[in-house]
Enzyme design. Structure first.
Site, PDB file in Angstrom:
ATOM      1  CE  LYS A  89      -3.493   8.176 -12.126  1.00  0.00           C
ATOM      2  NZ  LYS A  89      -2.935   8.376 -13.464  1.00  0.00           N
ATOM      3  CG  ASP A  90      -6.147   5.101  -8.246  1.00  0.00           C
ATOM      4  OD1 ASP A  90      -6.380   5.455  -9.421  1.00  0.00           O
ATOM      5  OD2 ASP A  90      -5.168   4.384  -7.934  1.00  0.00           O
ATOM      6  NE  ARG A 137      -6.483  12.512 -17.200  1.00  0.00           N
ATOM      7  CZ  ARG A 137      -5.236  12.455 -17.659  1.00  0.00           C
ATOM      8  NH1 ARG A 137      -4.740  13.439 -18.385  1.00  0.00           N
ATOM      9  NH2 ARG A 137      -4.481  11.393 -17.410  1.00  0.00           N
ATOM     10  NE  ARG A 138      -2.855   9.538 -19.155  1.00  0.00           N
ATOM     11  CZ  ARG A 138      -2.489   8.631 -18.258  1.00  0.00           C
ATOM     12  NH1 ARG A 138      -2.876   7.373 -18.400  1.00  0.00           N
ATOM     13  NH2 ARG A 138      -1.753   8.957 -17.221  1.00  0.00           N
ATOM     14  NE  ARG A 159      -7.757  -1.728 -16.133  1.00  0.00           N
ATOM     15  CZ  ARG A 159      -8.396  -2.454 -15.236  1.00  0.00           C
ATOM     16  NH1 ARG A 159      -9.578  -2.938 -15.494  1.00  0.00           N
ATOM     17  NH2 ARG A 159      -7.848  -2.705 -14.070  1.00  0.00           N
ATOM     18  NE  ARG A 165      -1.854   0.797 -18.196  1.00  0.00           N
ATOM     19  CZ  ARG A 165      -2.839   1.631 -17.888  1.00  0.00           C
ATOM     20  NH1 ARG A 165      -2.850   2.847 -18.380  1.00  0.00           N
ATOM     21  NH2 ARG A 165      -3.806   1.250 -17.091  1.00  0.00           N
ATOM     22  CB  CYS A 252     -13.122   7.024 -13.304  1.00  0.00           C
ATOM     23  SG  CYS A 252     -11.370   6.841 -13.495  1.00  0.00           S
TER      24      CYS A 252
END
Length: 327
Positions: A89-90, A137-138, A159, A165, A252
């Site tokens: 996904k990166d 997106r989230r 981040r 997190r 992104c």
């Protein structure tokens, strides 16, 4: 460091470039073990710091896709490493000619998970709950879900690595954070998830849960060896998802989710369903569509599936929701 002129020497360790994070090292370690088995050669990890690792800015601000990848690609092209492992996904959606995506191994769980205080689920979080995520997106989908439940949440941009997190929740600074299930699985911490977020509610990032193994296009013997780790169904699925993303011209910074899954009749895989979503981060407007077709027989078929769904989404107003285009 070995001289690059010994690249062809069968005995020389293969150098695998990886980011330094615990998750990247875990992912690369798994791939290194598999490559040792296939090639019979030793594999050494070469740790590389990327711009995305050192910058504290929001991902959308520093260019999003590619910030975790370019330093690894530079090392590949300079001959400092033989191959690299990325979280798919990166990766930017356009593949450079001088590098080949030699393998996309079997995908991990593509879903997102909630890690909340006191074992809570999304539905049981208090009114006004603070949920941490750095992903537009989230944010878009969590806010839309809260609206659908007649509730209010606050999405807080964060981040940092998995420890950082989850630490926000442990310290009581946030009620919950949202992370990728695959990452928690790979470092053995999936037990800390309090809820799996099903794709019907929150679609993952295109390619989430999949790894990409890349090497120089000129190194045909290595590319052929690495290709043994490729999973054709995973490759078809993520190719369709990334094609959708590319066709939406989304970087992104745009809230795009996509998931292609294979539909089986008994033991036989017959069709592929591709779902896509794009929305505003406040969750007030989402364009969500899906399409089902035969399992792609070629890369071109998978690309076409993504482009077709993107065209339908654009026709339904997705273009107006993209916010800042990533340049």
């Amino acid at each position: 460091m070995n001289d690059t002129s010994t690249t062809a020497a069968a005995g020389r360790p293969l150098r695998l470039g990886t980011r330094r994070s615990q998750l990247a090292m875990a992912q690369s370690g798994m791939v290194a073990d598999a490559v040792r088995e296939i090639t019979g050669r030793p594999v050494e990890l070469v740790e590389i710091t990327t711009y995305g690792d050192v910058s504290r800015e929001a991902l959308a601000q520093i260019g999003g896709t590619g910030v975790f990848v370019s330093a690894l690609r530079d090392a590949l092209l300079a001959g400092e490493i033989d191959f690299a492992v990325h979280s798919l996904k990166d990766l930017p959606t356009t593949q450079p000619d001088d590098l080949t995506l030699a393998a996309i191994p079997l995908r991990e769980d593509p879903r997102d998970v909630l890690v909340a205080r006191d074992g809570l689920t999304f539905e049981t979080l208090p009114e006004g709950a603070r949920i941490g995520t750095g992903s537009p997106r989230r944010m878009a989908q969590l806010n839309a879900w809260a609206h659908a439940l007649g509730r209010r949440i606050e999405t807080v941009p964060i981040r940092g690595n998995i420890d950082t997190r989850i630490g926000f929740v442990a310290k009581g600074e946030l009620d919950a954070v949202v992370l990728a299930a695959a990452g928690l699985n790979r470092i053995g911490r999936i037990g800390e998830a309090t809820q799996f977020l099903e794709p019907d509610t929150v679609l993952p990032a295109p390619g989430q849960g999949a790894l990409a193994i890349e090497c120089a296009s000129t190194n045909a013997p290595l590319a052929a060896a690495l290709a043994e780790l490729d999973d054709p169904h995973t490759r078809a699925a993520v190719t369709a998802e990334r094609s959708l993303l590319a066709a939406l011209e989304a970087g992104c910074s745009a809230p795009v989710g996509a998931l292609a899954d294979l539909q089986a009749s008994g033991q036989v895989v017959t069709e592929m369903r591709l779902r896509g979503v794009v929305g505003t981060t406040d969750g007030k407007t989402l364009v969500q569509l899906s399409t089902t077709g035969p399992v792609p027989a070629s890369e071109e078929d998978a690309l076409a599936l993504g482009r077709e769904l993107a065209a339908e989404m654009l026709a339904k107003g997705a273009a107006g929701l993209m916010g800042e285009r990533a340049h």
